[in-house]
Design an enzyme around this catalytic site. Structure first.
Site, mmCIF file in Angstrom:
data_model
loop_
_atom_site.group_PDB
_atom_site.id
_atom_site.type_symbol
_atom_site.label_atom_id
_atom_site.label_comp_id
_atom_site.label_asym_id
_atom_site.label_seq_id
_atom_site.Cartn_x
_atom_site.Cartn_y
_atom_site.Cartn_z
ATOM 1 N N ASP A 67 37.321 39.280 31.451
ATOM 2 C CA ASP A 67 37.650 38.280 30.010
ATOM 3 C C ASP A 67 37.311 37.485 30.260
ATOM 4 O O ASP A 67 37.164 36.648 31.586
ATOM 5 C CB ASP A 67 39.418 39.185 30.319
ATOM 6 C CG ASP A 67 39.753 39.055 31.351
ATOM 7 O OD1 ASP A 67 39.348 38.943 32.317
ATOM 8 O OD2 ASP A 67 40.815 39.329 31.144
ATOM 9 N N HIS A 138 49.316 45.160 32.339
ATOM 10 C CA HIS A 138 47.627 45.569 30.746
ATOM 11 C C HIS A 138 46.749 44.948 32.483
ATOM 12 O O HIS A 138 46.673 44.724 33.581
ATOM 13 C CB HIS A 138 48.242 43.979 30.402
ATOM 14 C CG HIS A 138 47.755 42.789 31.266
ATOM 15 N ND1 HIS A 138 48.629 41.482 30.374
ATOM 16 C CD2 HIS A 138 47.257 42.230 32.065
ATOM 17 C CE1 HIS A 138 48.229 40.196 31.464
ATOM 18 N NE2 HIS A 138 47.210 40.877 32.392
HETATM 19 C C1 GLP Z 1 45.600 37.888 33.483
HETATM 20 C C2 GLP Z 1 44.112 38.328 33.797
HETATM 21 C C3 GLP Z 1 44.294 40.049 34.350
HETATM 22 C C4 GLP Z 1 45.616 39.784 35.663
HETATM 23 C C5 GLP Z 1 46.719 39.640 35.253
HETATM 24 C C6 GLP Z 1 47.663 39.449 36.034
HETATM 25 O O1 GLP Z 1 45.918 38.338 32.675
HETATM 26 N N1 GLP Z 1 43.580 38.500 32.475
HETATM 27 O O2 GLP Z 1 43.133 40.640 34.622
HETATM 28 O O3 GLP Z 1 44.974 40.631 36.472
HETATM 29 O O4 GLP Z 1 46.620 38.463 34.522
HETATM 30 O O5 GLP Z 1 47.266 38.273 37.797
HETATM 31 P P1 GLP Z 1 47.928 37.678 38.634
HETATM 32 O O6 GLP Z 1 47.072 38.447 39.656
HETATM 33 O O7 GLP Z 1 48.063 36.405 38.515
HETATM 34 O O8 GLP Z 1 49.562 37.902 38.423
#
Ligand code: GLP
Length: 250
Positions: A67, A138
């Protein structure tokens, strides 16, 4: 789903990096689906270390990222292209032309989404898709909703995601409200999926992904239908799964 429980973030990162390294060793020209967020940073650090030590090469690897924020330029320090350059691509021998991140500045976002899907399809989909989990379950930027969206698409970010990601920006107002994300179709078409999670604030998302009903309200739950998912997480992230008596390795 195979679940590996590690003591802490560091051990989780090492274990996840080993799975990715194994994929590259097994198939040096593999297609890797890559993820951003803070969770995979440690795994990318291990991969860069192993490359420096001559144990691993990305020379033939092709990568497709999940993304990108809509409206952020590739050199914006919070864009996912910038993240990938600084956390992995600049430190290994992957060829720049073999790395793909959706273009957040595309004048025709819908056209960019269609191009991205066609490109991934032309590669035959990912051999290994790496995924983090949002606190609301998500995956990529596929937010909880009324249905699973198959294709790469432009998504409105939920307030909870904007709040969670505000820590990387000067303020919540600076977080883009939209993103381009690979859809559930490409993610599920990957031959193997590696999910990484760390910390108590992911315990609900991990539980709902592993044990909850398969519903678009928790996008990660669709992974229960994928035949080859490896979840690598630390004890804190798995606390609700282990409390429910689900067997884990490690
Ligand atoms: C963002 C990304 C995701 C990721 C999520 C969690 O929203 N689009 O792909 O998994 O953050 O992030 P973190 O690993 O910083 O908790």
């Amino acid at each position: 789903m195979r679940i590996y429980m590690e003591k802490d973030y560091e051990a989780m990162s090492r274990r996840a990096a080993q799975v990715i390294a194994a994929e590259i060793t097994h198939n040096p020209a593999c297609v890797l689906g890559l993820a951003t967020g803070s969770t995979p940073v440690g795994a990318y650090r291990y991969l860069a270390d192993w490359y420096r030590q001559g144990q691993l090469s990305f020379k033939e690897v092709r990568s497709v990222n999940l993304d990108e924020y809509k409206g952020l330029a590739p050199d914006h320090d919070q864009s996912y292209r910038y993240f990938m350059q600084h956390n992995l691509f600049n430190h290994v021998d992957i060829l720049p032309e073999n790395t793909q991140v959706p273009d957040g500045l595309a004048p025709d976002p819908a056209g960019e989404c269609a191009r991205y899907d066609a490109y991934i399809r032309s590669l035959g989909y990912a051999h290994l898709q790496l995924l983090g989990l949002g606190r609301n379950g998500h995956i990529g930027f596929n937010e909880p909703g009324d249905s699973f969206v198959k294709e790469t698409h432009v998504v409105d970010l939920t307030q909870s995601t904007i709040d969670a990601n505000a820590r990387f920006f000067a303020s919540a107002d600076d977080v883009p409200r939209q993103a381009l994300t690979m859809g559930i179709g490409c993610i599920m078409a990957a031959r193997r999926v590696l999910v990484v999670a760390s910390g108590a604030d992911k315990a609900d998302a991990v539980y709902n992904t592993v044990c909850g009903p398969i519903v678009p309200g928790c996008p990660g739950s669709i992974l229960q239908l994928h035949p080859d998912v490896v979840l690598v997480a630390d004890e804190a992230a798995l606390s609700k799964v282990t409390a429910a008596g689900v067997p884990v390795c490690g």
